[in-house]
Design a protein around this motif. Sequence first.
Motif, PDB file in Angstrom:
ATOM      1  N   LEU A 167      23.938  11.141  -6.443  1.00 52.94           N
ATOM      2  CA  LEU A 167      24.923  11.990  -5.881  1.00 52.94           C
ATOM      3  C   LEU A 167      24.936  12.291  -4.425  1.00 52.94           C
ATOM      4  N   THR A 168      24.927  10.921  -3.736  1.00 49.34           N
ATOM      5  CA  THR A 168      24.759  10.887  -2.368  1.00 49.34           C
ATOM      6  C   THR A 168      25.988  11.221  -1.722  1.00 49.34           C
ATOM      7  N   ASP A 169      27.205  11.111  -2.296  1.00 47.79           N
ATOM      8  CA  ASP A 169      28.274  11.375  -1.838  1.00 47.79           C
ATOM      9  C   ASP A 169      28.848  13.081  -1.686  1.00 47.79           C
ATOM     10  N   VAL A 170      28.060  13.510  -2.399  1.00 46.81           N
ATOM     11  CA  VAL A 170      28.329  15.163  -2.733  1.00 46.81           C
ATOM     12  C   VAL A 170      27.642  15.833  -1.523  1.00 46.81           C
ATOM     13  N   LYS A 171      28.252  16.628  -0.710  1.00 42.33           N
ATOM     14  CA  LYS A 171      27.822  17.385   0.538  1.00 42.33           C
ATOM     15  C   LYS A 171      27.653  18.641  -0.039  1.00 42.33           C
ATOM     16  N   VAL A 172      26.643  19.537   0.466  1.00 47.12           N
ATOM     17  CA  VAL A 172      26.451  20.951   0.133  1.00 47.12           C
ATOM     18  C   VAL A 172      26.594  21.850   1.313  1.00 47.12           C
ATOM     19  N   VAL A 173      27.329  22.830   1.334  1.00 48.90           N
ATOM     20  CA  VAL A 173      27.291  23.646   2.463  1.00 48.90           C
ATOM     21  C   VAL A 173      26.614  24.966   1.699  1.00 48.90           C
ATOM     22  N   MET A 174      25.655  25.653   2.472  1.00 48.90           N
ATOM     23  CA  MET A 174      25.124  26.835   1.898  1.00 48.90           C
ATOM     24  C   MET A 174      26.027  28.002   2.448  1.00 48.90           C
ATOM     25  N   LEU A 175      25.829  29.109   1.429  1.00 46.39           N
ATOM     26  CA  LEU A 175      26.672  30.135   1.949  1.00 46.39           C
ATOM     27  C   LEU A 175      25.458  31.293   1.783  1.00 46.39           C
ATOM     28  N   THR A 176      25.520  32.256   3.044  1.00 45.26           N
ATOM     29  CA  THR A 176      24.577  33.368   3.182  1.00 45.26           C
ATOM     30  C   THR A 176      25.320  34.607   3.706  1.00 45.26           C
ATOM     31  N   THR A 177      24.608  35.610   3.341  1.00 42.26           N
ATOM     32  CA  THR A 177      25.138  36.960   3.836  1.00 42.26           C
ATOM     33  C   THR A 177      24.866  37.243   4.989  1.00 42.26           C
ATOM     34  N   PHE A 178      23.608  37.012   5.497  1.00 46.84           N
ATOM     35  CA  PHE A 178      23.389  37.291   7.028  1.00 46.84           C
ATOM     36  C   PHE A 178      23.198  35.977   7.681  1.00 46.84           C
ATOM     37  N   LEU A 213      24.079  22.484 -11.074  1.00 49.10           N
ATOM     38  CA  LEU A 213      23.607  21.206 -11.168  1.00 49.10           C
ATOM     39  C   LEU A 213      24.352  20.406 -12.077  1.00 49.10           C
ATOM     40  N   ARG A 214      24.426  21.076 -13.350  1.00 45.73           N
ATOM     41  CA  ARG A 214      25.408  20.428 -14.400  1.00 45.73           C
ATOM     42  C   ARG A 214      26.906  20.046 -13.905  1.00 45.73           C
ATOM     43  N   ALA A 215      27.502  21.134 -13.192  1.00 44.67           N
ATOM     44  CA  ALA A 215      28.999  20.908 -12.857  1.00 44.67           C
ATOM     45  C   ALA A 215      28.939  19.700 -11.590  1.00 44.67           C
ATOM     46  N   VAL A 216      27.912  19.631 -10.987  1.00 44.56           N
ATOM     47  CA  VAL A 216      28.036  18.536  -9.862  1.00 44.56           C
ATOM     48  C   VAL A 216      27.761  17.270 -10.435  1.00 44.56           C
ATOM     49  N   ARG A 217      27.091  17.068 -11.343  1.00 47.71           N
ATOM     50  CA  ARG A 217      26.830  15.943 -12.174  1.00 47.71           C
ATOM     51  C   ARG A 217      28.014  15.472 -12.741  1.00 47.71           C
ATOM     52  N   GLU A 218      28.523  16.507 -13.665  1.00 46.41           N
ATOM     53  CA  GLU A 218      29.696  16.243 -14.347  1.00 46.41           C
ATOM     54  C   GLU A 218      31.112  15.978 -13.621  1.00 46.41           C
ATOM     55  N   LEU A 219      31.267  16.855 -12.621  1.00 39.93           N
ATOM     56  CA  LEU A 219      32.522  16.796 -11.919  1.00 39.93           C
ATOM     57  C   LEU A 219      32.339  15.916 -10.593  1.00 39.93           C
ATOM     58  N   ARG A 220      31.461  15.648 -10.181  1.00 39.84           N
ATOM     59  CA  ARG A 220      31.185  14.909  -8.852  1.00 39.84           C
ATOM     60  C   ARG A 220      32.225  15.566  -7.917  1.00 39.84           C
ATOM     61  N   ARG A 268      18.278  20.765  -2.970  1.00 35.46           N
ATOM     62  CA  ARG A 268      17.133  20.079  -3.220  1.00 35.46           C
ATOM     63  C   ARG A 268      17.460  18.747  -4.308  1.00 35.46           C
ATOM     64  N   ARG A 269      17.672  19.359  -5.358  1.00 37.45           N
ATOM     65  CA  ARG A 269      17.826  18.467  -6.582  1.00 37.45           C
ATOM     66  C   ARG A 269      19.090  17.594  -6.312  1.00 37.45           C
ATOM     67  N   ILE A 270      20.170  18.132  -5.908  1.00 36.28           N
ATOM     68  CA  ILE A 270      21.416  17.390  -5.673  1.00 36.28           C
ATOM     69  C   ILE A 270      21.170  16.391  -4.517  1.00 36.28           C
ATOM     70  N   THR A 271      20.628  16.685  -3.334  1.00 38.93           N
ATOM     71  CA  THR A 271      20.198  15.743  -2.243  1.00 38.93           C
ATOM     72  C   THR A 271      19.139  14.710  -2.429  1.00 38.93           C
ATOM     73  N   GLU A 272      18.466  14.973  -3.777  1.00 39.58           N
ATOM     74  CA  GLU A 272      17.180  14.158  -3.808  1.00 39.58           C
ATOM     75  C   GLU A 272      17.834  13.027  -4.815  1.00 39.58           C
ATOM     76  N   ASP A 273      18.909  13.114  -5.570  1.00 39.25           N
ATOM     77  CA  ASP A 273      19.534  12.489  -6.756  1.00 39.25           C
ATOM     78  C   ASP A 273      20.335  11.486  -5.979  1.00 39.25           C
ATOM     79  N   ALA A 274      19.838  10.036  -6.168  1.00 38.65           N
ATOM     80  CA  ALA A 274      20.477   8.928  -5.632  1.00 38.65           C
ATOM     81  C   ALA A 274      21.947   8.960  -6.065  1.00 38.65           C
TER      82      ALA A 274
END
Length: 221
Positions: free
Chosen positions: A75-86, A40-47, A67-73
Amino acid sequence: MIRVTLADDQALVRAGFKALLDAQPDIEVAGETSDGEEALRAVRELRPDVVLMDIRMPVLDGLAATRRITEDATLTDVKVVMLTTFELDEYVFEAIRSGASGFLVKDTEPDELLRAVRAVVAGDALLSPGVTRRLIAEFAARSKEPAAAGALAGLTEREREVMALVGIGLSNEEIARRLVVSPLTAKTHVSRTMVKLGARDRAQLVVLAYESGLVRPGWLG
């Protein structure tokens, strides 16, 4: 230049992704973090343009961080791709409902990872592969009962049709061929539908298609 932030508590995983991404002429790694709070800190700082976010991390898990990133108005241009093991991770559908633009398994092929990063920046969702469509359908089937169709009242008949095709995982080009229109026209319909429904991206449009009952699990070809 596409800027990517890595969020994973495994240093070896981050190192592998960083080496691959930094080797591309159009991608650079902007920040590495090992837990959700750091992310979260990195996203807010680095965009960054994209965050590759592990689901399971200490302090704050990837789902909550997303959820916190996508709810932050801001940070609307930041896209999140989730990583999962399975592939059958129980949190995948919830991650997309939380605003993630898609997900990848950690052992995905390098070319697929690069395609994914470029795709979400271009506004596409990682919902094209058949395995992903099946997973979305599976988790949608386990979710709540379809919401009232009134949520789609503002859509035209063509926009509903397009939304249903997005919901079964078709790309703009595939939608264009199905409806016998140009890819640009298909893209315009998708964009207008997203705006009317307040969908962040195609991934959320797919979720809305299921939750509204416009698309039902089992309709996938």
